[in-house]
Design a protein around this motif. Structure first.
Motif, PDB file in Angstrom:
ATOM      1  N   LEU A  17       0.851  -1.183   0.000  1.00  0.00           N
ATOM      2  CA  LEU A  17       0.000   0.000   0.000  1.00  0.00           C
ATOM      3  C   LEU A  17       0.889   1.236   0.000  1.00  0.00           C
ATOM      4  O   LEU A  17       1.715   1.413   0.887  1.00  0.00           O
ATOM      5  CB  LEU A  17      -0.912   0.002   1.232  1.00  0.00           C
ATOM      6  CG  LEU A  17      -1.855   1.186   1.385  1.00  0.00           C
ATOM      7  CD1 LEU A  17      -2.885   1.190   0.255  1.00  0.00           C
ATOM      8  CD2 LEU A  17      -2.556   1.135   2.733  1.00  0.00           C
ATOM      9  N   VAL A  18       0.709   2.082  -1.017  1.00  0.00           N
ATOM     10  CA  VAL A  18       1.451   3.333  -1.114  1.00  0.00           C
ATOM     11  C   VAL A  18       0.439   4.457  -0.954  1.00  0.00           C
ATOM     12  O   VAL A  18      -0.519   4.542  -1.717  1.00  0.00           O
ATOM     13  CB  VAL A  18       2.173   3.445  -2.477  1.00  0.00           C
ATOM     14  CG1 VAL A  18       2.915   4.769  -2.579  1.00  0.00           C
ATOM     15  CG2 VAL A  18       3.117   2.272  -2.671  1.00  0.00           C
ATOM     16  N   VAL A  19       0.641   5.291   0.060  1.00  0.00           N
ATOM     17  CA  VAL A  19      -0.292   6.386   0.338  1.00  0.00           C
ATOM     18  C   VAL A  19       0.470   7.705   0.389  1.00  0.00           C
ATOM     19  O   VAL A  19       1.675   7.734   0.618  1.00  0.00           O
ATOM     20  CB  VAL A  19      -1.069   6.164   1.658  1.00  0.00           C
ATOM     21  CG1 VAL A  19      -2.001   4.968   1.544  1.00  0.00           C
ATOM     22  CG2 VAL A  19      -0.132   5.987   2.823  1.00  0.00           C
ATOM     23  N   ASP A  20      -0.275   8.786   0.186  1.00  0.00           N
ATOM     24  CA  ASP A  20       0.327  10.120   0.189  1.00  0.00           C
ATOM     25  C   ASP A  20       0.226  10.813   1.545  1.00  0.00           C
ATOM     26  O   ASP A  20       0.523  11.989   1.665  1.00  0.00           O
ATOM     27  CB  ASP A  20      -0.332  10.988  -0.881  1.00  0.00           C
ATOM     28  CG  ASP A  20      -1.826  11.156  -0.647  1.00  0.00           C
ATOM     29  OD1 ASP A  20      -2.388  10.481   0.239  1.00  0.00           O
ATOM     30  OD2 ASP A  20      -2.448  11.958  -1.365  1.00  0.00           O
ATOM     31  N   ASP A  21      -0.195  10.079   2.555  1.00  0.00           N
ATOM     32  CA  ASP A  21      -0.408  10.652   3.883  1.00  0.00           C
ATOM     33  C   ASP A  21       0.403   9.860   4.906  1.00  0.00           C
ATOM     34  O   ASP A  21       0.131   8.679   5.131  1.00  0.00           O
ATOM     35  CB  ASP A  21      -1.900  10.600   4.219  1.00  0.00           C
ATOM     36  CG  ASP A  21      -2.247  11.255   5.537  1.00  0.00           C
ATOM     37  OD1 ASP A  21      -1.366  11.366   6.414  1.00  0.00           O
ATOM     38  OD2 ASP A  21      -3.409  11.640   5.713  1.00  0.00           O
ATOM     39  N   PRO A  22       1.405  10.484   5.536  1.00  0.00           N
ATOM     40  CA  PRO A  22       2.216   9.750   6.508  1.00  0.00           C
ATOM     41  C   PRO A  22       1.415   9.255   7.716  1.00  0.00           C
ATOM     42  O   PRO A  22       1.781   8.257   8.333  1.00  0.00           O
ATOM     43  CB  PRO A  22       3.294  10.748   6.925  1.00  0.00           C
ATOM     44  CG  PRO A  22       2.807  12.081   6.489  1.00  0.00           C
ATOM     45  CD  PRO A  22       1.844  11.868   5.375  1.00  0.00           C
ATOM     46  N   GLU A  27      -0.590   4.564  10.693  1.00  0.00           N
ATOM     47  CA  GLU A  27      -1.692   3.784  11.275  1.00  0.00           C
ATOM     48  C   GLU A  27      -1.706   2.357  10.733  1.00  0.00           C
ATOM     49  O   GLU A  27      -1.823   1.397  11.501  1.00  0.00           O
ATOM     50  CB  GLU A  27      -3.021   4.485  10.995  1.00  0.00           C
ATOM     51  CG  GLU A  27      -3.181   5.765  11.770  1.00  0.00           C
ATOM     52  CD  GLU A  27      -4.382   6.597  11.382  1.00  0.00           C
ATOM     53  OE1 GLU A  27      -4.634   7.618  12.054  1.00  0.00           O
ATOM     54  OE2 GLU A  27      -5.101   6.249  10.421  1.00  0.00           O
ATOM     55  N   VAL A  28      -1.553   2.204   9.431  1.00  0.00           N
ATOM     56  CA  VAL A  28      -1.582   0.864   8.832  1.00  0.00           C
ATOM     57  C   VAL A  28      -0.364   0.052   9.274  1.00  0.00           C
ATOM     58  O   VAL A  28      -0.457  -1.166   9.451  1.00  0.00           O
ATOM     59  CB  VAL A  28      -1.689   0.956   7.293  1.00  0.00           C
ATOM     60  CG1 VAL A  28      -1.573  -0.407   6.654  1.00  0.00           C
ATOM     61  CG2 VAL A  28      -3.013   1.609   6.903  1.00  0.00           C
ATOM     62  N   GLN A  29       0.745   0.724   9.489  1.00  0.00           N
ATOM     63  CA  GLN A  29       1.958   0.041   9.947  1.00  0.00           C
ATOM     64  C   GLN A  29       1.731  -0.663  11.288  1.00  0.00           C
ATOM     65  O   GLN A  29       2.384  -1.654  11.597  1.00  0.00           O
ATOM     66  CB  GLN A  29       3.107   1.052  10.068  1.00  0.00           C
ATOM     67  CG  GLN A  29       4.429   0.461  10.481  1.00  0.00           C
ATOM     68  CD  GLN A  29       5.024  -0.471   9.452  1.00  0.00           C
ATOM     69  OE1 GLN A  29       4.774  -0.323   8.266  1.00  0.00           O
ATOM     70  NE2 GLN A  29       5.790  -1.429   9.904  1.00  0.00           N
ATOM     71  N   GLN A  30       0.772  -0.190  12.074  1.00  0.00           N
ATOM     72  CA  GLN A  30       0.471  -0.810  13.368  1.00  0.00           C
ATOM     73  C   GLN A  30       0.054  -2.269  13.224  1.00  0.00           C
ATOM     74  O   GLN A  30       0.195  -3.041  14.168  1.00  0.00           O
ATOM     75  CB  GLN A  30      -0.623  -0.032  14.084  1.00  0.00           C
ATOM     76  CG  GLN A  30      -0.225   1.346  14.521  1.00  0.00           C
ATOM     77  CD  GLN A  30      -1.407   2.123  15.084  1.00  0.00           C
ATOM     78  OE1 GLN A  30      -2.455   1.574  15.380  1.00  0.00           O
ATOM     79  NE2 GLN A  30      -1.218   3.428  15.233  1.00  0.00           N
ATOM     80  N   TRP A  93      -7.766   4.866  14.369  1.00  0.00           N
ATOM     81  CA  TRP A  93      -7.087   5.390  13.184  1.00  0.00           C
ATOM     82  C   TRP A  93      -7.882   6.563  12.627  1.00  0.00           C
ATOM     83  O   TRP A  93      -8.717   6.413  11.739  1.00  0.00           O
ATOM     84  CB  TRP A  93      -6.962   4.313  12.119  1.00  0.00           C
ATOM     85  CG  TRP A  93      -6.053   3.166  12.447  1.00  0.00           C
ATOM     86  CD1 TRP A  93      -5.275   3.011  13.549  1.00  0.00           C
ATOM     87  CD2 TRP A  93      -5.847   2.008  11.640  1.00  0.00           C
ATOM     88  NE1 TRP A  93      -4.590   1.827  13.480  1.00  0.00           N
ATOM     89  CE2 TRP A  93      -4.923   1.190  12.322  1.00  0.00           C
ATOM     90  CE3 TRP A  93      -6.349   1.590  10.432  1.00  0.00           C
ATOM     91  CZ2 TRP A  93      -4.495  -0.021  11.812  1.00  0.00           C
ATOM     92  CZ3 TRP A  93      -5.923   0.374   9.918  1.00  0.00           C
ATOM     93  CH2 TRP A  93      -4.997  -0.414  10.603  1.00  0.00           C
ATOM     94  N   ALA A  94      -7.604   7.746  13.079  1.00  0.00           N
ATOM     95  CA  ALA A  94      -8.348   8.929  12.642  1.00  0.00           C
ATOM     96  C   ALA A  94      -8.094   9.257  11.173  1.00  0.00           C
ATOM     97  O   ALA A  94      -9.005   9.670  10.455  1.00  0.00           O
ATOM     98  CB  ALA A  94      -7.981  10.122  13.515  1.00  0.00           C
ATOM     99  N   ALA A  95      -6.862   9.099  10.710  1.00  0.00           N
ATOM    100  CA  ALA A  95      -6.545   9.442   9.318  1.00  0.00           C
ATOM    101  C   ALA A  95      -7.233   8.506   8.341  1.00  0.00           C
ATOM    102  O   ALA A  95      -7.813   8.944   7.345  1.00  0.00           O
ATOM    103  CB  ALA A  95      -5.030   9.424   9.101  1.00  0.00           C
ATOM    104  N   VAL A  96      -7.206   7.208   8.618  1.00  0.00           N
ATOM    105  CA  VAL A  96      -7.888   6.244   7.740  1.00  0.00           C
ATOM    106  C   VAL A  96      -9.388   6.490   7.790  1.00  0.00           C
ATOM    107  O   VAL A  96     -10.057   6.519   6.745  1.00  0.00           O
ATOM    108  CB  VAL A  96      -7.553   4.784   8.135  1.00  0.00           C
ATOM    109  CG1 VAL A  96      -8.433   3.801   7.378  1.00  0.00           C
ATOM    110  CG2 VAL A  96      -6.083   4.486   7.875  1.00  0.00           C
ATOM    111  N   ALA A  97      -9.930   6.698   8.979  1.00  0.00           N
ATOM    112  CA  ALA A  97     -11.370   6.932   9.109  1.00  0.00           C
ATOM    113  C   ALA A  97     -11.795   8.166   8.313  1.00  0.00           C
ATOM    114  O   ALA A  97     -12.802   8.140   7.596  1.00  0.00           O
ATOM    115  CB  ALA A  97     -11.753   7.095  10.581  1.00  0.00           C
ATOM    116  N   GLY A  98     -11.027   9.229   8.414  1.00  0.00           N
ATOM    117  CA  GLY A  98     -11.363  10.443   7.689  1.00  0.00           C
ATOM    118  C   GLY A  98     -11.303  10.273   6.188  1.00  0.00           C
ATOM    119  O   GLY A  98     -12.100  10.854   5.450  1.00  0.00           O
TER     120      GLY A  98
END
Length: 107
Positions: A17-22, A27-30, A93-98
């Motif tokens: 998974l490559v994303v533009d948001d650190p 969060e996914v790394q968890q 995971w606030a960033a993924v949820a958003g």
């Protein structure tokens, strides 16, 4: 999609998974950390990463390409997004949820 091989194959392929948001990446790394909040098998983590990648790509304007690759229609993307939203909320995971919220609220 990206596929890389070097030398002999020692195991089955894994999604990347490559994303533009650190924040999303963090969060996914968890999922890979020892003692993760939710115990998942590697197959379950792979399925979650593939679903997240497809939902994020769909949200990013690549809807037609995603539907062609996955065979998903808009209602399937919305269903996957709702499941990811629930999981993201459970994980904190606030960033993924958003990021998946707009797709989760689609019809």
């Amino acid at each position: 999609w990206l596929e890389v091989a070097r030398g002999a194959w020692l195991s089955a392929p894994r999604p990347l998974l490559v994303v533009d948001d650190p924040c999303i990446a963090s969060e996914v790394q968890q999922l890979l950390e020892p003692g993760a909040r939710f115990a998942m098998s590697p197959a379950q983590a792979d399925a979650l990463i593939v679903d997240l990648g497809m939902v994020l790509a769909h949200a990013g304007g690549a809807a037609q390409e995603c539907m062609m690759m996955s065979g998903w229609d808009h209602s399937t993307v919305a269903l996957k997004a709702r499941r990811l939203l629930l999981f993201a909320c459970d994980m904190g995971w606030a960033a993924v949820a958003g990021r998946v919220l707009p797709q989760a609220s689609a019809n």
